[in-house]
Design an enzyme around this catalytic site. Sequence first.
Site, PDB file in Angstrom:
ATOM      1  CB  CYS A 129      17.575  -1.982  16.124  1.00  0.00           C
ATOM      2  SG  CYS A 129      16.177  -1.044  16.785  1.00  0.00           S
ATOM      3  CB  CYS A 152      22.634 -16.054  15.782  1.00  0.00           C
ATOM      4  SG  CYS A 152      24.081 -16.429  16.727  1.00  0.00           S
TER       5      CYS A 152
HETATM    6 FE    FE Z   1      17.418   0.114  18.397  1.00  0.00          FE
END
Ligand code: FE
Length: 166
Positions: A129, A152
Amino acid sequence: MKKGLWLIGLALSTTILYAQKHAPSNPYYSRTDTTKLQVPDKVWKTILPRELYLVAREGATETAFTGKYYEFDEKGTYYCAVCGNALFKATAKFATTCGWPSFFEPIRTNAVTYHTDRSYNMERTEVKCGRCEAHLGHVFEDGPEPTGKRYCMNSVSLDFEPFKKK
Ligand code: FE
């Protein structure tokens, strides 16, 4: 009888209050704040559900074909389950037999970051992230057009919000 009911009521409300107070809440989760987060894993450990912590912070992989978004085809947006950062549009999701939800591109270039992962005697590109550095999964070069990429992802690291019906 009346006293019994009163006691049950008291026990119930005490339990509910206790559960509310001790339910894990995540003060870092935001769908609008894009500020980068630097939260130590020991703090995440106290906030995140165990399954999410193991995947997002320790890089575990959920068992293939078991994730909630593997065979899932609703229209909407996928966010980081740890911090709320927008990651993928459902329109970039494609059907695959690999066992994990797969996308051909992130929602914006810096939604995710890329890291070389040499574990298990392989060289793969880990995807994290862009806001909280949660482990999301890996990206491979065998995806469909237009990008040829296959992001993925672990379902557990994703948080899906359907489009609102007008
Ligand atoms: Fe995050």
